[in-house]
Design an enzyme around this catalytic site. Structure first.
Site, PDB file in Angstrom:
ATOM      1  N   ASP A  11       0.862  -1.189   0.000  1.00  9.86           N
ATOM      2  CA  ASP A  11       0.000   0.000   0.000  1.00  9.86           C
ATOM      3  C   ASP A  11       0.899   1.240   0.000  1.00  9.86           C
ATOM      4  O   ASP A  11       2.111   1.140   0.256  1.00  9.86           O
ATOM      5  CB  ASP A  11      -0.893  -0.005   1.262  1.00  9.86           C
ATOM      6  CG  ASP A  11      -1.810   1.207   1.333  1.00  9.86           C
ATOM      7  OD1 ASP A  11      -2.303   1.657   0.280  1.00  9.86           O
ATOM      8  OD2 ASP A  11      -2.021   1.728   2.446  1.00  9.86           O
ATOM      9  N   TYR A  43      -0.539   8.655  -1.702  1.00 16.20           N
ATOM     10  CA  TYR A  43      -0.564   8.510  -3.157  1.00 16.20           C
ATOM     11  C   TYR A  43      -1.740   9.296  -3.762  1.00 16.20           C
ATOM     12  O   TYR A  43      -1.691   9.692  -4.916  1.00 16.20           O
ATOM     13  CB  TYR A  43      -0.761   7.045  -3.560  1.00 16.20           C
ATOM     14  CG  TYR A  43       0.459   6.144  -3.447  1.00 16.20           C
ATOM     15  CD1 TYR A  43       1.693   6.613  -3.002  1.00 16.20           C
ATOM     16  CD2 TYR A  43       0.368   4.796  -3.820  1.00 16.20           C
ATOM     17  CE1 TYR A  43       2.790   5.762  -2.915  1.00 16.20           C
ATOM     18  CE2 TYR A  43       1.459   3.959  -3.755  1.00 16.20           C
ATOM     19  CZ  TYR A  43       2.674   4.434  -3.293  1.00 16.20           C
ATOM     20  OH  TYR A  43       3.747   3.586  -3.217  1.00 16.20           O
ATOM     21  N   CYS A  74      -4.529  -1.172  -2.053  1.00 14.75           N
ATOM     22  CA  CYS A  74      -4.651   0.273  -2.211  1.00 14.75           C
ATOM     23  C   CYS A  74      -5.543   0.535  -3.420  1.00 14.75           C
ATOM     24  O   CYS A  74      -5.209   0.122  -4.546  1.00 14.75           O
ATOM     25  CB  CYS A  74      -3.251   0.839  -2.450  1.00 14.75           C
ATOM     26  SG  CYS A  74      -3.200   2.611  -2.767  1.00 14.75           S
ATOM     27  N   ASN A  75      -6.671   1.180  -3.179  1.00 17.05           N
ATOM     28  CA  ASN A  75      -7.599   1.480  -4.283  1.00 17.05           C
ATOM     29  C   ASN A  75      -6.954   2.437  -5.279  1.00 17.05           C
ATOM     30  O   ASN A  75      -7.166   2.336  -6.485  1.00 17.05           O
ATOM     31  CB  ASN A  75      -8.871   2.129  -3.735  1.00 17.05           C
ATOM     32  CG  ASN A  75      -9.672   1.189  -2.860  1.00 17.05           C
ATOM     33  OD1 ASN A  75     -10.603   0.562  -3.328  1.00 17.05           O
ATOM     34  ND2 ASN A  75      -9.303   1.066  -1.594  1.00 17.05           N
ATOM     35  N   CYS A 187     -11.033   3.463   0.405  1.00 21.07           N
ATOM     36  CA  CYS A 187      -9.585   3.643   0.612  1.00 21.07           C
ATOM     37  C   CYS A 187      -9.248   2.772   1.814  1.00 21.07           C
ATOM     38  O   CYS A 187      -9.970   2.787   2.820  1.00 21.07           O
ATOM     39  CB  CYS A 187      -9.278   5.107   0.911  1.00 21.07           C
ATOM     40  SG  CYS A 187      -7.604   5.381   1.539  1.00 21.07           S
TER      41      CYS A 187
HETATM   42  N1  DGL Z   1      -4.723   3.378   1.006  1.00 22.51           N
HETATM   43  C1  DGL Z   1      -4.850   3.921  -0.261  1.00 22.51           C
HETATM   44  C2  DGL Z   1      -6.138   3.573  -0.970  1.00 22.51           C
HETATM   45  O1  DGL Z   1      -6.743   2.579  -0.688  1.00 22.51           O
HETATM   46  C3  DGL Z   1      -4.285   5.250  -0.626  1.00 22.51           C
HETATM   47  C4  DGL Z   1      -4.118   6.310   0.389  1.00 22.51           C
HETATM   48  C5  DGL Z   1      -3.188   7.409  -0.097  1.00 22.51           C
HETATM   49  O2  DGL Z   1      -1.983   7.169  -0.061  1.00 22.51           O
HETATM   50  O3  DGL Z   1      -3.649   8.466  -0.525  1.00 22.51           O
HETATM   51  O4  DGL Z   1      -6.542   4.262  -1.882  1.00 22.51           O
END
Ligand code: DGL
Length: 260
Positions: A11, A43, A74-75, A187
């Protein structure tokens, strides 16, 4: 590849540990290797190119460690580069997307009002537009970016109730929540806020995440490839992170244990 080889899970940071918790619960005999990219989180406010670059580096590392499959926990990373990762490696790559289908299916034919909480990048990407297009004719779907819910977890402030309450208020006060059927936690960081959401929202409103579904999908993929680890003992769990700070390691174990 030996079925005792580890499953690699990664992630942008610590959110993926919530997915790892679900995987560990469903498949306790698997060896799991987690990589959190906390030094480069979040991200969700980066460009797709920046995210893809990080994901290639991390997945290369997991493949070098002998991973038999990779879970993009991680989506955001999934939206940006799941197809590119699938092209790059021979092993199964399991991604994630906001569990909008689960939320809409709950209506059993009745139109649903759903808020999808996710990162700005997930909600901007083509993958989400395609997902939304499948459901928006029959349901009312609101997109709610919540980037600060990521940074609160990363900075170890998840226990700061007044900060979390104020942040939820900032993102959700404009909705009439008595008129919403469900909120999708799109998320993996947001899954750690489940109890906060339950407290903040009316009891009839469902809080939905895709973690269990992802773990079940991973199990099916491994079963199909005849790659489930059939050892009797519990598998090993290894956590690593691009941020070498001891506090991050401690927080990682704490978050993982909070999911069991
Ligand atoms: N945990 C991540 C997701 O499921 C991303 C969080 C991030 O880094 O902005 O999208």
């Amino acid at each position: 590849m030996a079925s005792s080889a580890p499953i690699g899970i990664f992630d942008s940071g610590l959110g993926g540990l919530s997915v790892m918790g679900a995987v560990r619960q469903l498949m306790p005999h698997e060896n799991l290797v987690f990589f959190g990219d906390s030094a480069h989180a979040p991200y969700g406010t980066k460009t797709p190119e920046e995210v893809q670059k990080r994901c290639f580096l991390i997945a290369d590392k997991l493949v070098e460690q002998g991973a038999k499959a990779i879970v993009i926990a991680c989506n955001t990373a999934t939206s940006v580069c799941a197809p590119a990762l699938r092209e790059r490696y021979q092993i199964p790559i399991v991604g994630m997307e906001p569990a909008l289908k689960v939320a809409c299916d709950r209506g059993q034919g009745r139109s649903q009002r759903v808020i999808v909480a996710a990162t700005p990048l997930t909600l901007k990407e083509e993958k989400f537009a395609r997902l939304m297009a499948r459901f928006e004719a029959d349901h009312t779907i609101y997109k709610q970016p919540c980037p600060d819910l990521v940074t609160i977890v990363e900075s170890g402030k998840l226990g700061n109730e007044s900060l979390v309450q104020a942040t939820l208020e900032r993102y959700f006060a404009s909705y009439d929540l008595t008129n919403i059927d469900s909120i999708v936690l799109g998320c993996t960081h947001f899954v750690f806020y489940r109890h906060y959401f339950e407290h903040y929202c009316p009891p009839e409103l469902a809080i939905i995440d895709g973690n269990e579904g992802t773990a079940r999908h991973l199990r099916d993929v491994l079963a199909q490839a005849n790659q489930l680890n059939n050892q009797a003992a519990n598998g090993s769990v290894t956590l690593s992170n691009s941020n070498p700070d001891c506090a991050v390691k401690q927080l990682s174990w704490h978050l993982l244990e909070s999911m069991s």
